[in-house]
Design a protein around this motif. Structure first.
Motif, mmCIF file in Angstrom:
data_model
loop_
_atom_site.group_PDB
_atom_site.id
_atom_site.type_symbol
_atom_site.label_atom_id
_atom_site.label_comp_id
_atom_site.label_asym_id
_atom_site.label_seq_id
_atom_site.Cartn_x
_atom_site.Cartn_y
_atom_site.Cartn_z
ATOM 1 N N ASP A 37 0.827 -1.208 0.000
ATOM 2 C CA ASP A 37 0.000 0.000 0.000
ATOM 3 C C ASP A 37 0.857 1.251 0.000
ATOM 4 O OD1 ASP A 37 -2.375 -1.177 -0.136
ATOM 5 O OD2 ASP A 37 -2.996 -0.856 1.952
ATOM 6 N N ALA A 38 1.975 1.188 0.758
ATOM 7 C CA ALA A 38 2.850 2.352 0.844
ATOM 8 C C ALA A 38 3.687 2.498 -0.425
ATOM 9 C CB ALA A 38 3.755 2.229 2.066
ATOM 10 N N GLY A 39 3.502 1.573 -1.363
ATOM 11 C CA GLY A 39 4.240 1.650 -2.626
ATOM 12 C C GLY A 39 5.668 1.160 -2.494
ATOM 13 N N ARG A 40 5.977 0.453 -1.426
ATOM 14 C CA ARG A 40 7.345 -0.052 -1.249
ATOM 15 C C ARG A 40 7.397 -1.498 -1.724
ATOM 16 N NH1 ARG A 40 10.686 3.110 1.744
ATOM 17 N NH2 ARG A 40 9.705 4.887 2.789
ATOM 18 N N MET A 41 7.447 -1.658 -3.029
ATOM 19 C CA MET A 41 7.414 -3.004 -3.615
ATOM 20 C C MET A 41 8.669 -3.783 -3.244
ATOM 21 S SD MET A 41 4.593 -3.024 -5.055
ATOM 22 C CE MET A 41 3.380 -1.748 -5.313
ATOM 23 N N ALA A 42 9.847 -3.124 -3.335
ATOM 24 C CA ALA A 42 11.103 -3.820 -3.073
ATOM 25 C C ALA A 42 11.132 -4.302 -1.628
ATOM 26 C CB ALA A 42 12.286 -2.901 -3.354
ATOM 27 N N THR A 43 10.780 -3.415 -0.698
ATOM 28 C CA THR A 43 10.770 -3.800 0.718
ATOM 29 C C THR A 43 9.845 -4.988 0.939
ATOM 30 O OG1 THR A 43 11.078 -1.477 1.223
ATOM 31 C CG2 THR A 43 10.463 -2.894 3.045
ATOM 32 N N GLY A 44 8.636 -4.897 0.360
ATOM 33 C CA GLY A 44 7.678 -5.984 0.504
ATOM 34 C C GLY A 44 8.230 -7.283 -0.056
ATOM 35 N N GLY A 45 8.897 -7.196 -1.206
ATOM 36 C CA GLY A 45 9.453 -8.383 -1.842
ATOM 37 C C GLY A 45 10.521 -9.029 -0.978
ATOM 38 N N ILE A 46 11.454 -8.196 -0.453
ATOM 39 C CA ILE A 46 12.525 -8.744 0.390
ATOM 40 C C ILE A 46 11.920 -9.372 1.648
ATOM 41 C CG2 ILE A 46 14.648 -8.212 1.654
ATOM 42 C CD1 ILE A 46 15.017 -5.816 -0.184
#
Lengths: 477, 213
Positions: free
Chosen positions: A392-401
């Motif tokens: 939701d916060a648009g942090r795709m990389a963080t979510g992926g890791i």
């Protein structure tokens, strides 16, 4: 009310010190735990009781932590009676006194709205838990206690320096210096920025040491590995939750000062680093209690990460404090039983726990599934909600890791846990006298039921409490 | 008043270097206890008048840092065979030089800090930073359990010096709480040190290596 909740366990501790019988004394623990939980629930239901003095205020964040730790303590205290009965050869006076004192000091942490007082209380939780780790009096437990005390004391000293920096940030901005939370929050936007930044770093390092965030986690595997299972549960679910409350207070002030972005970056970094370090050490881990310690490092990382993600993940993060605390109880208590039955905590000697101890073995496996975020247990909901927050916060990389590290942990932890529960127990392990009893089994079942319940349906009062806490953190009354 | 305050702080800085330069553990304990007494006197000088609450805060500080804790440490030292710090991580002279460099760094660094105008001339902030650094140097380079504890105390002293700037923020109750924590921490540590000595027949923390991956 604050005085009652804080001083009642301390009084009971004094009583426990006076009771001469090694056999009767542990029964004071569940009495204290039950009364404390009753007092806590009563206070939570009555909003007019939550202000006791200028510095003693129970806000929604404090309520949540107080509820979690008090609940966990009750289950652990029942277990402790059974545990100490098995350990009749060791005097338990110091053990009981320290456990009850911990409950009182922990309550002070949740009530205190003066950051200096909160520091005193958190340092207090370190001091009363040190003798608990030392319970077995072996060379290894001496080593673990020494590391715990030294690393913990130095870390927490830095948190005191950070607290002073926070006060200086107010002084530098020409305001009256105060460490009362309300004052700091009201004047947060005017605080001197350089001092605030420095204060945050020191507080993150200091209270992060207490939480066990990497790279300050080095004391954790040693302390959790050598302490009795019940102490591990109190440390991993109670002490770390208190330290996380201190972190929440720090975040709250920085957020109110408009420094959310700066704070977020550091928290996200620490969170992912802790998860990565923990997953590295969990793969191939042969000591199942040390494995649980690394799991605790991982989950502290998840909490830091969730806090770093900010508003979209706050609900999940606060829920994770609850689910992690309760699940850690299940894991440490059942691991304690397995350790006792086999006389070892190494997977080379321990296998077939499912047959040797059907109840503890099954609960250990269920606890593993729960803590790694498998449905339908509580941590699944909270971890999923944090992951959702990341996207939701648009942090795709963080979510992926985050997702990737969860997977690594699942595989690493799974390998160790399956070795423990599967197979056939050796002959000597089958001949040890330890069997699951009501006192050492029922509390774990109770905790597991709660974890499952939160996974299926979050009770309305708990959900309301967490929503209040989120609103409180975001600055809306 | 500032002159007197600064001269005491200079003595504190010199004691830091002395603690780094001696190998006898008992000298380190004495040095830190003198430092503790001096720190206890600081609040008198930084405020210039003696109120009852100030007096109440000073007395326990001096008693604890100057008498009780050094007494406990000396007591713990009595049963130990080796009274010297042998083979520190880096030699004694290099640590003194490191400490001196740390002090210079602290003085330069404090100049860069955005300090409130009333604190610009005093040595409080640089002394605090230098003392914290000294504490860390002792903690890292020494291996005897007791010397490491002294390092922790020096670190705590540094934080205490910074606290001088913020008397209003720390009410008496909280300050006494901090002292109580310090006392209990040292008490617990002394018990553990005693146990280490009995179980390992040494105070060398390098022997504590059975717990690792």
């Amino acid at each position: 009310m604050a005085f009652l909740i804080i001083f009642f366990p301390l009084l009971m501790a004094a009583l426990a010190a006076a009771v001469p019988s090694n056999r009767l004394r542990p029964w004071l623990l569940p009495v204290t735990g039950a009364a404390h939980l009753a007092l806590t629930v009563f206070t939570l239901a009555r909003p007019d009781l939550t202000v006791s003095a200028a510095w003693l205020v129970l806000d929604p964040l404090g309520k949540l932590i107080l509820l979690v730790v008090s609940t966990l303590f009750l289950f652990c205290s029942v277990y402790a009676v059974g545990y100490l009965r098995n350990r009749g050869e060791r005097p338990n006076r110091i053990f009981c006194v320290c456990l009850m004192t911990f409950l009182g000091i922990m309550s002070l942490v949740t009530w205190s709205h003066h950051l200096g007082l909160m520091w005193v209380a958190i340092e207090g939780t370190t001091l009363v838990t040190a003798p608990l780790i030392f319970f077995n009096h072996t060379q290894r437990s001496i080593e673990a206690t020494w590391k715990y005390m030294l690393v913990g004391s130095v870390g927490i000293a830095l948190a005191l320096l950070g607290t002073f920096f926070l006060a200086y940030a107010a002084l530098h901005a020409g305001m009256e210096t105060s460490l009362v939370l309300e004052d700091l929050l009201t004047h947060a936007p005017q605080l001197s920025k350089p001092w605030l930044h420095a204060a945050f770093v020191l507080l993150l390092v200091g209270y992060g040491t207490k939480m066990g965030l990497a790279p300050m986690h080095t004391w954790k595997p040693d302390a959790y590995g050598e302490a009795p299972g019940v102490v591990g549960a109190i440390l991993a679910g109670g002490v770390t939750s208190c330290a996380f409350l201190a972190m929440l207070r720090t975040y709250h002030i920085c957020f109110a000062a408009g420094e959310g972005a700066y704070v977020s970056r550091l928290l996200l970094f620490m969170g992912l680093l802790s998860m990565a370090v923990a997953s590295l050490f969990m793969v191939g881990q042969r000591d199942f209690k040390r494995m649980l310690a690394y799991s605790s490092v991982e989950h502290m990382g998840i909490l830091a990460l969730g806090l770093g993600l900010g508003a979209p993940a706050l609900f999940g993060t606060l829920l994770h404090v609850v689910t992690n605390g309760l699940t850690k109880g299940v894991l440490f208590l059942s691991a304690g039983n397995i350790h006792r039955a086999y006389g070892s905590k190494n997977t080379e000697q321990v296998c077939g726990a499912m047959r040797r101890l059907p109840l503890s073995g099954t609960l250990f496996l269920a606890g593993f599934l729960a803590i790694t975020g498998s449905p339908p247990f509580g941590p699944f909901i909270s971890e999923f909600s944090i992951l959702n927050g990341a996207f939701d916060a648009g942090r795709m990389a963080t979510g992926g890791i985050f997702l990737f590290l969860l997977l690594v942990v699942f595989i690493g932890m799974g390998a160790t846990v399956l070795k423990v529960v599967q197979g056939r127990a050796s002959l000597e392990a089958r001949n040890t006298p330890y069997r699951d009893t009501f006192l050492t089994g029922a509390p774990i079942v109770g905790l597991m039921v709660l974890v499952l319940l939160i996974g299926l349906y979050i009770p309305a009062p708990l959900a309301g409490l967490i929503r209040d806490a989120v609103l409180f953190l975001e600055g809306q009354p | 008043m500032t002159n007197l305050l600064n001269s005491i702080l200079v003595i504190v800085l010199m004691l830091n270097l002395f603690a780094l330069g001696t190998s006898r553990i008992v000298s380190v304990i004495r040095t830190v206890s003198i430092q503790g007494v001096l720190l206890g006197l600081l609040p008198l000088l930084s405020h210039g008048h003696l109120s009852l609450t100030a007096f109440l805060a000073i007395l326990p500080t001096i008693a604890l840092k100057g008498v009780v804790i050094p007494g406990m440490m000396t007591h713990a030292l009595r049963d130990v065979k080796i009274k010297r710090e042998v083979e520190p991580l880096i030699g004694l002279q290099p640590t003194v030089i490191l400490g001196a460099l740390g002090t210079v760094f602290a003085l330069l660094f404090a100049d860069q800090l955005p300090l409130a105008t009333q604190h610009a001339g005093a040595l409080i902030v640089p002394t605090a930073i230098a003392t914290v650094l000294t504490g860390f140097i002792l903690l890292i380079t020494r291996f005897k359990a007791l010397t490491q504890v002294m390092g922790y105390l020096v670190l705590e002293n540094g934080i205490f010096i910074f606290g001088m700037l913020l008397v209003e923020a720390m009410p008496l109750v909280v300050e006494m709480g901090v002292l109580l924590d310090l006392f209990v921490a040292i008490f617990v540590i002394c018990i553990i040190v005693n146990q280490i000595n009995q179980a390992f027949s040494s105070l060398d923390t390098r022997r504590l290596v059975s717990l690792k991956e």
